[in-house]
Design a protein around this motif. Structure first.
Motif, short mmCIF file in Angstrom:
data_model
loop_
_atom_site.label_atom_id
_atom_site.label_comp_id
_atom_site.label_asym_id
_atom_site.label_seq_id
_atom_site.Cartn_x
_atom_site.Cartn_y
_atom_site.Cartn_z
N HIS A 195 -28.13 -12.10 -31.41
CA HIS A 195 -27.60 -12.61 -32.67
C HIS A 195 -26.36 -11.84 -33.10
N ALA A 198 -23.49 -12.92 -30.87
CA ALA A 198 -23.07 -14.27 -31.21
C ALA A 198 -22.20 -14.28 -32.44
N ARG A 199 -22.58 -13.47 -33.45
CA ARG A 199 -21.76 -13.39 -34.66
C ARG A 199 -20.40 -12.80 -34.39
N GLU A 200 -20.38 -11.78 -33.52
CA GLU A 200 -19.11 -11.15 -33.19
C GLU A 200 -18.19 -12.13 -32.44
N LEU A 201 -18.79 -12.88 -31.52
CA LEU A 201 -18.01 -13.85 -30.76
C LEU A 201 -17.47 -14.94 -31.66
N GLU A 202 -18.30 -15.40 -32.58
CA GLU A 202 -17.86 -16.44 -33.50
C GLU A 202 -16.73 -15.95 -34.40
N ALA A 203 -16.78 -14.66 -34.77
CA ALA A 203 -15.75 -14.11 -35.65
C ALA A 203 -14.39 -14.00 -34.95
N THR A 204 -14.39 -13.92 -33.62
CA THR A 204 -13.13 -13.77 -32.89
C THR A 204 -12.50 -15.10 -32.54
N GLN A 205 -13.20 -16.19 -32.79
CA GLN A 205 -12.67 -17.52 -32.42
C GLN A 205 -11.86 -18.13 -33.56
#
Length: 205
Positions: A195, A198-205
Motif C-alpha cells: 500500500h 502504491a501510494r508513492e507510485l501514484e504520487a509520482t504520476q
C-alpha cells in the motif's frame, strides 16, 4: 490494567533493498506496516470476543467483554526501527505469547475464582454490595474446624451459596490463537508495504 506490546520488524532482504531505494522513509514505512498489523489484531480480537465464552456459558453469566475492550484499546507507535502495538487488557491476553502463572498480589493469600454466575467478572466487594452481606469461608463438612477454600453467602433458607473458589495460584497454558499467527502478521506487513509503495507510485504520476 495490563499492557501487551507487539513489535513488527521488516527482515526480508529483498524487501529491505527495495525500501532503501526510497531513501530515509523508514518511519512512514513502519507506520504503514503497523497500521495493517493493528487492523489485523483488532479484527482478530473482535472475533475472539465472540467465541471465547466457555466459562461464562458454563456459569450462565454474561461475558466480561475484555477481549472486545482489548480490540478497541490498540495504540500504534512507529519509528525508524519498527512499529509497536500496545494493547491494554484485563488479563488473559498474555497467554497468547507464553504460559502464565497467576499469583495473588497486594498481600492477599488466595486468588478468587468465580464458580457462580453472580461472581463472574466481578470482584468480591462488588458482589457483597449487591447481596448486602459479607462473603465468608464456611467450615468444611466432616473436616472439623477446617475452613473450605471457598467464599460463600448465606441463602434465605439458611443454606450456602458458593460464589468463589480460593486458589494459591493458577497456571494457564499458552493459547497462541488469542492473537493472529506469525504468518498472518507477515502477510499484513507485506500488505502495508504494498500500500505504501502504491501510494508513492501514484504520487509520482
Amino acid at each position: 490494567m495490563n499492557f501487551l506490546n507487539l513489535r513488527t520488524e521488516i527482515k526480508d532482504p529483498a524487501t529491505l533493498q527495495a525500501l532503501r531505494l526510497l531513501g530515509d522513509r523508514r518511519q512512514e514505512i513502519n507506520e504503514a506496516v503497523g497500521t495493517e498489523a493493528a487492523e489485523l489484531t483488532r479484527s482478530h480480537l473482535a472475533r475472539v470476543a465472540l467465541e471465547k465464552h466457555g466459562t461464562a456459558n458454563r456459569l450462565g453469566a454474561m461475558p466480561t467483554g475484555h477481549f472486545k475492550d482489548a480490540a478497541e484499546s490498540i495504540n500504534l507507535a512507529a519509528g525508524d526501527d519498527a512499529a509497536e502495538l500496545r494493547i491494554s487488557h484485563r488479563g488473559g491476553l498474555t497467554r497468547a505469547v507464553r504460559d502464565v502463572e497467576i499469583k495473588p498480589t497486594g498481600g492477599r493469600q488466595f486468588l478468587t475464582l468465580p464458580v457462580h454466575g453472580l461472581a463472574y467478572g466481578r470482584r468480591v466487594a462488588e458482589v457483597q454490595r449487591e447481596i448486602g452481606q459479607r462473603l465468608f469461608r464456611p467450615f468444611r463438612r466432616g473436616a472439623g474446624r477446617v475452613r473450605a477454600r471457598a467464599l460463600a453467602a448465606r441463602a434465605t433458607d439458611g443454606g450456602l451459596i458458593f460464589l468463589y473458589a480460593l486458589r494459591e495460584s493458577v497456571f494457564q497454558d499458552q493459547d497462541r490463537e488469542l492473537l493472529p499467527s506469525d504468518e498472518e502478521y507477515s502477510v499484513a506487513a507485506k500488505t502495508g508495504i504494498r500500500h505504501f509503495l502504491a501510494r508513492e507510485l501514484e504520487a509520482t504520476q
